[in-house]
Write a protein that holds these residues in place. Structure first.
Motif, mmCIF file in Angstrom:
data_model
loop_
_atom_site.group_PDB
_atom_site.id
_atom_site.type_symbol
_atom_site.label_atom_id
_atom_site.label_comp_id
_atom_site.label_asym_id
_atom_site.label_seq_id
_atom_site.Cartn_x
_atom_site.Cartn_y
_atom_site.Cartn_z
ATOM 1 N N MET A 183 0.845 -1.185 0.000
ATOM 2 C CA MET A 183 0.000 0.000 0.000
ATOM 3 C C MET A 183 0.883 1.238 0.000
ATOM 4 N N SER A 184 0.663 2.120 -0.967
ATOM 5 C CA SER A 184 1.401 3.388 -1.011
ATOM 6 C C SER A 184 0.618 4.449 -0.256
ATOM 7 N N THR A 185 1.332 5.209 0.562
ATOM 8 C CA THR A 185 0.678 6.239 1.361
ATOM 9 C C THR A 185 0.963 7.633 0.815
ATOM 10 N N VAL A 186 0.114 8.554 1.204
ATOM 11 C CA VAL A 186 0.272 9.955 0.830
ATOM 12 C C VAL A 186 1.650 10.459 1.259
ATOM 13 N N LYS A 187 2.117 10.022 2.414
ATOM 14 C CA LYS A 187 3.409 10.471 2.957
ATOM 15 C C LYS A 187 4.559 10.279 1.966
ATOM 16 N N LYS A 188 4.499 9.206 1.180
ATOM 17 C CA LYS A 188 5.572 8.906 0.218
ATOM 18 C C LYS A 188 5.616 9.920 -0.923
ATOM 19 N N TYR A 189 4.473 10.500 -1.299
ATOM 20 C CA TYR A 189 4.395 11.351 -2.487
ATOM 21 C C TYR A 189 4.193 12.836 -2.190
ATOM 22 N N MET A 190 3.894 13.174 -0.962
ATOM 23 C CA MET A 190 3.570 14.566 -0.629
ATOM 24 C C MET A 190 4.803 15.465 -0.641
ATOM 25 N N MET A 191 4.560 16.761 -0.769
ATOM 26 C CA MET A 191 5.604 17.772 -0.669
ATOM 27 C C MET A 191 5.644 18.249 0.785
ATOM 28 N N ARG A 192 6.842 18.312 1.340
ATOM 29 C CA ARG A 192 6.953 18.674 2.750
ATOM 30 C C ARG A 192 7.265 20.150 2.978
ATOM 31 N N SER A 193 7.806 20.806 1.982
ATOM 32 C CA SER A 193 8.103 22.228 2.151
ATOM 33 C C SER A 193 6.843 23.016 1.817
ATOM 34 N N LEU A 194 6.442 23.860 2.736
ATOM 35 C CA LEU A 194 5.174 24.544 2.581
ATOM 36 C C LEU A 194 5.150 25.788 3.445
ATOM 37 N N ASN A 195 4.642 26.867 2.889
ATOM 38 C CA ASN A 195 4.426 28.084 3.658
ATOM 39 C C ASN A 195 2.999 28.071 4.173
ATOM 40 N N SER A 196 2.801 28.641 5.334
ATOM 41 C CA SER A 196 1.461 28.743 5.896
ATOM 42 C C SER A 196 1.290 30.133 6.487
ATOM 43 N N VAL A 197 0.042 30.460 6.809
ATOM 44 C CA VAL A 197 -0.261 31.749 7.424
ATOM 45 C C VAL A 197 -1.083 31.512 8.685
ATOM 46 N N SER A 198 -1.154 32.540 9.499
ATOM 47 C CA SER A 198 -1.945 32.509 10.725
ATOM 48 C C SER A 198 -3.279 33.196 10.485
ATOM 49 N N LYS A 199 -4.298 32.796 11.211
ATOM 50 C CA LYS A 199 -5.599 33.445 11.059
ATOM 51 C C LYS A 199 -5.551 34.900 11.497
ATOM 52 N N GLU A 200 -4.511 35.291 12.214
ATOM 53 C CA GLU A 200 -4.348 36.669 12.660
ATOM 54 C C GLU A 200 -3.551 37.520 11.667
ATOM 55 N N ASP A 201 -2.986 36.913 10.636
ATOM 56 C CA ASP A 201 -2.283 37.676 9.597
ATOM 57 C C ASP A 201 -3.284 38.554 8.859
ATOM 58 N N THR A 202 -2.797 39.654 8.341
ATOM 59 C CA THR A 202 -3.673 40.571 7.617
ATOM 60 C C THR A 202 -3.798 40.151 6.155
ATOM 61 N N VAL A 203 -4.817 40.664 5.505
ATOM 62 C CA VAL A 203 -5.022 40.413 4.085
ATOM 63 C C VAL A 203 -3.772 40.818 3.307
ATOM 64 N N LYS A 204 -3.217 41.961 3.637
ATOM 65 C CA LYS A 204 -2.022 42.455 2.942
ATOM 66 C C LYS A 204 -0.855 41.475 3.097
#
Length: 150
Positions: A1-22
């Motif tokens: 069984m192949s899992t998502v973990k094997k094919y996913m991209m691990r580098s990712l930017n994220s934001v906080s819900k408190e960040d502004t639209v800008k």
């Protein structure tokens, strides 16, 4: 069984819900992505922010073709509208019902999820709901090409 973990991209930017639209617009531009995951201070996945959600709040006309003589006016109006919301918190525009997959999910189930949700990317979480990365349709195609070769 192949899992998502094997094919996913691990580098990712994220934001906080408190960040502004800008701040979110700048992040999207810098990393060339029109959707970003929203996480809390412990990296728990809270939802997604799509550029489309922001655009819907600033473009006076619904998508579709603008008449050429109105185009300049509409662009100026959108810029003015953006000026009014640029300091708002992104939590006002994010989606919290975003589909996610777990890193130990079976890749065979991923196609159904992606196609039913019409998503190009799905964010990947671990069992505790912590953001681990993302998986794209390109990753799904790569997995399918490996299955075909075997």
């Amino acid at each position: 069984m192949s899992t998502v973990k094997k094919y996913m991209m691990r580098s990712l930017n994220s934001v906080s819900k408190e960040d502004t639209v800008k701040e979110v617009i700048r992040a999207m531009h810098k990393i060339e992505m029109s959707v970003l995951p929203v996480v809390d201070e412990e990296n728990t996945f809270l939802g997604s922010i799509y550029s489309e959600n922001i655009l819907r709040n600033i473009i006076p006309e619904q998508y579709g073709m603008l008449e050429s003589h109105r185009l300049l006016h509409e662009i100026n109006q959108a810029a003015e509208n953006l000026k009014e919301i640029k300091d708002n918190k992104i939590k006002e525009y994010m989606l919290t019902n975003t589909s996610v997959v777990k890193e130990m999910d079976n890749m065979d189930n991923l196609a159904d999820i992606m196609l039913h949700n019409e998503e190009s990317y799905l964010f990947v979480v671990n069992e505790e709901g912590k953001l681990r990365g993302y998986i794209s349709r390109g990753d799904l195609l790569y997995y399918l090409s490996e299955v075909e070769e075997n």
